[in-house]
Design a protein around this motif. Structure first.
Motif, PDB file in Angstrom:
ATOM      1  N   VAL A  20       0.854  -1.185   0.000  1.00  0.00           N
ATOM      2  CA  VAL A  20       0.000   0.000   0.000  1.00  0.00           C
ATOM      3  C   VAL A  20       0.890   1.234   0.000  1.00  0.00           C
ATOM      4  CG1 VAL A  20      -1.794   1.278   1.233  1.00  0.00           C
ATOM      5  CG2 VAL A  20      -1.824  -1.220   1.246  1.00  0.00           C
ATOM      6  N   PRO A  21       0.756   2.125  -0.987  1.00  0.00           N
ATOM      7  CA  PRO A  21       1.645   3.280  -1.082  1.00  0.00           C
ATOM      8  C   PRO A  21       1.408   4.295   0.033  1.00  0.00           C
ATOM      9  CG  PRO A  21      -0.080   3.406  -2.742  1.00  0.00           C
ATOM     10  CD  PRO A  21      -0.204   2.060  -2.108  1.00  0.00           C
TER      11      PRO A  21
ATOM     12  N   SER B 121      -9.880  -1.453   4.171  1.00  0.00           N
ATOM     13  CA  SER B 121     -10.527  -2.359   3.225  1.00  0.00           C
ATOM     14  C   SER B 121      -9.834  -3.713   3.211  1.00  0.00           C
ATOM     15  CB  SER B 121     -10.528  -1.740   1.820  1.00  0.00           C
ATOM     16  OG  SER B 121     -11.386  -0.617   1.757  1.00  0.00           O
ATOM     17  N   ALA B 122      -8.507  -3.707   3.258  1.00  0.00           N
ATOM     18  CA  ALA B 122      -7.765  -4.969   3.293  1.00  0.00           C
ATOM     19  C   ALA B 122      -8.100  -5.757   4.559  1.00  0.00           C
ATOM     20  CB  ALA B 122      -6.263  -4.700   3.221  1.00  0.00           C
ATOM     21  N   LEU B 123      -8.116  -5.092   5.704  1.00  0.00           N
ATOM     22  CA  LEU B 123      -8.447  -5.760   6.957  1.00  0.00           C
ATOM     23  C   LEU B 123      -9.874  -6.306   6.924  1.00  0.00           C
ATOM     24  CD1 LEU B 123      -6.769  -3.194   9.358  1.00  0.00           C
ATOM     25  CD2 LEU B 123      -6.167  -5.631   9.230  1.00  0.00           C
ATOM     26  N   THR B 124     -10.780  -5.565   6.309  1.00  0.00           N
ATOM     27  CA  THR B 124     -12.174  -6.009   6.230  1.00  0.00           C
ATOM     28  C   THR B 124     -12.296  -7.260   5.370  1.00  0.00           C
ATOM     29  OG1 THR B 124     -12.942  -3.730   6.516  1.00  0.00           O
ATOM     30  CG2 THR B 124     -14.510  -5.303   5.597  1.00  0.00           C
TER      31      THR B 124
ATOM     32  N   VAL C  90      -9.308   3.397  -5.902  1.00  0.00           N
ATOM     33  CA  VAL C  90      -8.325   4.218  -5.197  1.00  0.00           C
ATOM     34  C   VAL C  90      -6.913   3.880  -5.671  1.00  0.00           C
ATOM     35  CG1 VAL C  90      -7.307   4.660  -2.940  1.00  0.00           C
ATOM     36  CG2 VAL C  90      -9.794   4.644  -3.196  1.00  0.00           C
ATOM     37  N   SER C  91      -6.628   2.601  -5.861  1.00  0.00           N
ATOM     38  CA  SER C  91      -5.297   2.215  -6.327  1.00  0.00           C
ATOM     39  C   SER C  91      -5.009   2.785  -7.705  1.00  0.00           C
ATOM     40  CB  SER C  91      -5.174   0.687  -6.354  1.00  0.00           C
ATOM     41  OG  SER C  91      -5.302   0.144  -5.061  1.00  0.00           O
ATOM     42  N   LEU C  92      -6.001   2.759  -8.595  1.00  0.00           N
ATOM     43  CA  LEU C  92      -5.802   3.308  -9.941  1.00  0.00           C
ATOM     44  C   LEU C  92      -5.521   4.800  -9.883  1.00  0.00           C
ATOM     45  CD1 LEU C  92      -5.818   2.999 -13.002  1.00  0.00           C
ATOM     46  CD2 LEU C  92      -8.305   3.304 -12.954  1.00  0.00           C
ATOM     47  N   LEU C  93      -6.256   5.530  -9.048  1.00  0.00           N
ATOM     48  CA  LEU C  93      -6.031   6.971  -8.949  1.00  0.00           C
ATOM     49  C   LEU C  93      -4.667   7.275  -8.342  1.00  0.00           C
ATOM     50  CD1 LEU C  93      -9.488   8.469  -7.906  1.00  0.00           C
ATOM     51  CD2 LEU C  93      -8.454   8.347 -10.162  1.00  0.00           C
ATOM     52  N   ILE C  94      -4.246   6.492  -7.367  1.00  0.00           N
ATOM     53  CA  ILE C  94      -2.925   6.709  -6.780  1.00  0.00           C
ATOM     54  C   ILE C  94      -1.841   6.451  -7.827  1.00  0.00           C
ATOM     55  CG2 ILE C  94      -1.274   5.837  -5.077  1.00  0.00           C
ATOM     56  CD1 ILE C  94      -3.603   5.368  -3.177  1.00  0.00           C
ATOM     57  N   GLU C  95      -2.031   5.417  -8.651  1.00  0.00           N
ATOM     58  CA  GLU C  95      -1.045   5.124  -9.703  1.00  0.00           C
ATOM     59  C   GLU C  95      -0.941   6.261 -10.710  1.00  0.00           C
ATOM     60  OE1 GLU C  95      -2.361   1.472 -11.351  1.00  0.00           O
ATOM     61  OE2 GLU C  95      -1.867   0.293  -9.553  1.00  0.00           O
TER      62      GLU C  95
ATOM     63  N   LYS D 236      -4.203   6.044   2.053  1.00  0.00           N
ATOM     64  CA  LYS D 236      -3.738   4.750   2.553  1.00  0.00           C
ATOM     65  C   LYS D 236      -4.646   4.167   3.646  1.00  0.00           C
ATOM     66  CE  LYS D 236       0.381   2.460   4.507  1.00  0.00           C
ATOM     67  NZ  LYS D 236      -0.303   1.830   5.652  1.00  0.00           N
ATOM     68  N   PRO D 237      -5.134   4.955   4.622  1.00  0.00           N
ATOM     69  CA  PRO D 237      -5.975   4.354   5.662  1.00  0.00           C
ATOM     70  C   PRO D 237      -7.207   3.642   5.116  1.00  0.00           C
ATOM     71  CG  PRO D 237      -5.248   6.535   6.349  1.00  0.00           C
ATOM     72  CD  PRO D 237      -4.845   6.384   4.919  1.00  0.00           C
ATOM     73  N   TYR D 238      -7.774   4.139   4.000  1.00  0.00           N
ATOM     74  CA  TYR D 238      -8.951   3.491   3.420  1.00  0.00           C
ATOM     75  C   TYR D 238      -8.577   2.152   2.800  1.00  0.00           C
ATOM     76  CZ  TYR D 238     -11.126   8.065   4.027  1.00  0.00           C
ATOM     77  OH  TYR D 238     -11.619   9.231   4.561  1.00  0.00           O
TER      78      TYR D 238
END
Length: 628
Positions: A233-234, A245-248, A606-611, A239-241
Motif C-alpha cells: 500500500v503506497p 478495506s484490506a483488513l475487512t 483508489v489504487s488506480l487513482l494513486i497510480e 492509505k488508511p482506506y
C-alpha cells in the motif's frame, strides 16, 4: 432504537465475526460459523439477544476507533464520575498443531482463532462502573439457555442452549449473577484499574485471568499488524482506506476453507422498511476475479491462492478429476443448496421484513458467472500459477464452452432481478470475457485449434453486442429491449471489451455519470424501468460509484474521477466501513455490512487513482501542508 448500519463495528478472527453497536452491545454473533444461526441477534430484532459491556449509566461513547492496523475495537467513555476505555476483540493466538481439524481444507497458519470474544475495561480517570449484561438467545432468538456457575466462585458461568448442543462460557474478573435468561455483573474501577470478561465457545483457549487477557490483546494486535505489514500500500493520504478495506476483506474470510463472504450479515435492507433483504453470508463467483485482482494488487498472494483453492473446491466438489459444476454462489464450506426461507418471528432492522436465511438466487441463470470465473483463472495464471494442471484446465474449459453455448439466451443479469429473463448486455459481454480470456489461455498453452474456436466465438458475441446493444445515440443499453442505462455497463471498459478511448465507451460512461446518478452517486438502474419483482426505491450502489471512479479515470476524466472518489470516501462510516448502498440524500448506509464487493471496488478505484497521481495529491482541492 436500532443504530445506523454504518455505526456498527466489525470484529473477526477469520472463523467467527460479530458486530458491536455504539453503546457497547454485541448485537450480531453466529456460532460456530458466521453463516450459522445467531446467538446474539439484536441487529434484526431487539429481543433476539445481545451482550453489552460498558458503563452502567452512559450509552453514548465519547470516541470509537480501531487500534490502528488491527481488528481490535477501542471505545472511550466519559461518565459523570470518570473516563473508561473498553477494548473488544475476537482473540487470535498461536495454533497448536496437534492434529488435523475435519473442517479445515486449507493448511492452518501459525496463528488463528482462539474461540473467544474478549472485552477489557480500564479506568483512565476518576471512578467508573463497568457493567456486564449477557443475554444470548439461540437459533435466531427462538431458543433460551440454562445458566449455571462454573467452579467455586462467582466469576464464571456457563449457558447451554435448550435445543442443540451450543454452549457458551462467560468468565472474567467481575462477579456474575443470574437474572432470568441473562447473566449480569458489575464492578467499580478507579484510575489505573482494569476488569475483563471473556465469552468463549467450543474447544477454546480463553484467557483465564487478567494478565492472560492483556496478553491475548497484545497477541491479537501483533497478529493483525504483522499481517497488514505485508501489504503493498503506497504512502498516500488515502492509505488508511486501503488498509481498512484490506483488513475487512481478511475479516470476511473463512480460514478453514479460504472462502470470503460477501458480507457478515443477513437481511439488512436495501430499502428502508422494505422487502429487499437478502442473506449475504456466502461467496459469489462474481466476486472472484475482483477478489483475486485486489488481493494480488495489495500483495496478499497467500490469501489469493487460498481463495482460488476454495473456488476450485466449490466448483469441483473437491475432486479436480470430476466435471465441474458452476453456480453463481456457494456456502463458505462449499455448500451448493442455499435454499431460502424467512424468519417471520424477527421484526427486522427498523422493521424491514422479511428476514431471510439462505438466498433464492443460488440457482438462477446468470451468464456473467462464466466470464468471472475464467477471468479469475486468467488472473491466477498470470499472477501465481506457473502452470495449470491438465484436469483443472480441462474442467474449467467447459465453462468457456458453456458461455459460447448459452450466450444468446436471456438471463437474470448481474443484479439477480427476479422478473423475467432479458438479454442483458453486461451478461453477454461477460460471456465474451469467458471466450476471449479462454482463447488467450489456450494460446499460452499451445492449443491453437481451441484458441481459434474460442476467439471466433468471442468475435461473434462482440459483433452482436455492438449491433444490438447500442442505442441510437451510441450508448450501450441495459438489455436489447430498452434504451435504459445500467451500472453494470461500467464493466465494459474495466473488463476490456472495448478500449477506454472508444467513443462508445466514453459516451456510455459519461451517460451513466450524468443520467444514472443521484447527487453524483450511481444507481444500479432506474427502478421504474426494471422488473425487479419488488416495489419501492433503493439507494445508490456504492460498488457502482467506485466502478464509475475507475471508468472515469480510464477514459481520461481524471479530475472528475478524483472528485467522485473524494466524495465516496467522505461517505465512509465512522470506522471507515461500507455497506452495500448509500442514500444520497442522507448519507445513510443501507444493505448488508460490511460489504466485500464495495471494499473491493474501493481498492480498485483508489489504487488506480494513486497510480495516476504518484505525487500523493487527492484532487484539485488538496493542498499539502508546508514542510517544517
Amino acid at each position: 432504537m436500532f443504530p445506523p448500519i454504518a455505526d456498527y463495528a466489525f470484529l473477526s478472527n477469520c472463523e467467527q465475526s460479530c458486530l458491536v453497536a455504539p453503546d457497547g452491545a454485541v448485537e450480531w454473533l453466529c456460532l460456530p460459523r458466521p453463516d450459522a444461526p445467531s446467538v446474539f441477534g439484536a441487529l434484526l430484532d431487539r429481543t433476539a439477544g445481545m451482550f453489552r459491556f460498558s458503563p452502567g449509566n452512559t450509552h453514548v461513547p465519547q470516541h470509537r476507533r480501531y487500534v490502528p492496523g488491527t481488528m481490535v475495537l477501542e471505545t472511550t467513555w466519559q461518565t459523570p464520575t470518570g473516563w473508561m476505555i473498553v477494548q473488544d476483540f475476537l482473540a487470535v493466538g498461536r495454533v497448536p498443531h496437534e492434529g488435523r481439524r475435519p473442517d479445515y481444507r486449507r493448511a492452518p497458519a501459525d496463528f488463528g482463532a482462539v474461540g473467544a470474544l474478549v472485552r477489557i475495561a480500564t479506568c483512565i480517570s476518576g471512578r467508573v462502573e463497568a457493567v456486564v449484561n449477557c443475554a444470548p438467545l439461540f437459533n435466531y432468538g427462538t431458543v433460551t439457555g440454562t445458566w449455571s456457575y462454573s467452579g467455586e466462585g462467582y466469576d464464571a458461568m456457563t449457558v447451554v442452549a435448550a435445543q442443540g448442543d451450543t454452549r457458551l462460557d462467560l468468565a472474567g474478573s467481575i462477579p456474575l449473577g443470574l437474572l432470568g435468561a441473562r447473566c449480569y455483573g458489575r464492578t467499580t474501577l478507579t484510575q489505573g484499574q482494569s476488569a475483563f470478561v471473556a465469552l468463549s465457545w467450543g474447544d477454546s483457549r480463553a484467557p483465564a485471568n487478567q494478565d492472560e487477557a492483556f496478553s491475548a490483546l497484545s497477541t491479537t494486535i501483533d497478529y493483525w499488524r504483522d499481517w497488514l505489514s505485508s501489504a503493498n500500500v503506497p504512502d498516500h493520504p488515502w492509505k488508511p482506506y486501503l488498509d481498512r478495506s484490506a483488513l475487512t476483506l481478511k475479516g470476511l474470510s473463512y480460514a478453514p476453507t479460504g472462502a470470503i463472504m460477501a458480507a457478515a450479515t443477513t437481511s439488512l435492507p436495501e430499502t428502508p422498511g422494505g422487502a429487499r433483504n437478502w442473506d449475504y453470508r456466502f461467496t459469489w463467483i462474481r466476486d472472484s476475479a475482483f477478489m483475486l485482482r485486489s488481493l494480488y494488487r495489495l500483495g496478499f498472494d497467500w490469501e489469493a491462492i487460498e481463495y482460488w483453492g476454495f473456488v476450485l473446491d466449490a466448483v469441483t466438489g473437491g475432486d479436480i478429476h470430476r466435471r465441474p459444476e458452476l453456480q453463481i454462489m456457494y456456502g463458505i464450506g462449499g455448500e451448493r443448496d442455499l435454499t431460502e426461507h424467512t424468519l417471520d418471528h424477527l421484526s427486522g432492522w427498523r422493521g424491514a421484513r422479511p428476514v431471510r436465511v439462505g438466498n433464492g438466487a443460488w440457482n438462477q441463470q446468470q451468464h456473467d458467472v462464466w466470464g468471472m470465473i475464467v477471468d479469475a483463472l486468467d488472473v491466477q495464471f498470470h499472477q501465481a500459477a506457473s502452470e495449470i494442471v491438465a484436469p483443472v484446465w480441462e474442467g474449467l474449459s467447459t465453462f468457456v464452452d458453456a458461455a459460447l453455448q448459452h450466450w444468446r439466451e436471456p438471463d437474470q443479469g448481474i443484479w439477480e432481478v427476479r422478473g423475467d429473463p432479458k438479454d442483458f448486455v453486461a451478461s453477454k459481454v461477460m460471456c465474451w470475457v469467458a471466450a476471449a480470456r479462454g482463447a488467450d489461455l489456450a494460446e499460452a498453452r499451445g492449443e491453437a485449434d481451441r484458441a481459434e474456436r474460442w476467439r471466433a466465438g468471442a468475435d461473434e458475441i462482440k459483433a452482436e453486442v455492438l449491433d444490438k446493444g447500442l442505442s441510437d445515440r451510441g450508448v450501450f443499453r441495459q438489455h436489447y429491449e430498452t434504451d435504459d442505462l445500467d451500472a453494470s455497463l461500467l464493466l465494459l471498459p474495466i473488463m476490456g471489451f472495448l478500449a477506454p478511448d472508444d467513443k462508445r465507451i466514453i459516451s456510455t460512461v459519461l451517460a451513466i455519470a450524468d443520467e444514472l446518478t443521484q447527487d453524483g452517486l450511481v444507481l444500479r438502474y432506474k427502478v421504474g424501468g426494471t422488473d425487479t419483482g419488488f416495489d419501492g426505491e433503493e439507494g445508490t450502489f456504492t460498488i457502482c460509484s467506485f466502478w464509475l471512479v475507475t471508468a472515469l479515470a480510464m477514459i481520461g476524466e481524471t479530475e472528475r474521477a478524483h472528485a467522485l472518489c473524494q466524495k465516496l470516501l467522505s461517505f465512509a462510516g465512522p470506522l471507515q466501513l461500507y455497506a452495500e448502498e448509500i442514500d444520497a440524500t442522507t448519507g445513510q448506509h443501507l444493505g448488508n455490512f460490511p460489504q466485500a464487493f464495495t471494499h473491493l471496488a474501493l481498492i480498485e478505484a483508489v489504487s488506480l487513482l494513486i497510480e495516476t497521481d504518484p505525487a500523493g495529491n487527492v484532487g484539485p482541492s488538496y493542498n499539502p501542508p508546508p514542510a517544517i
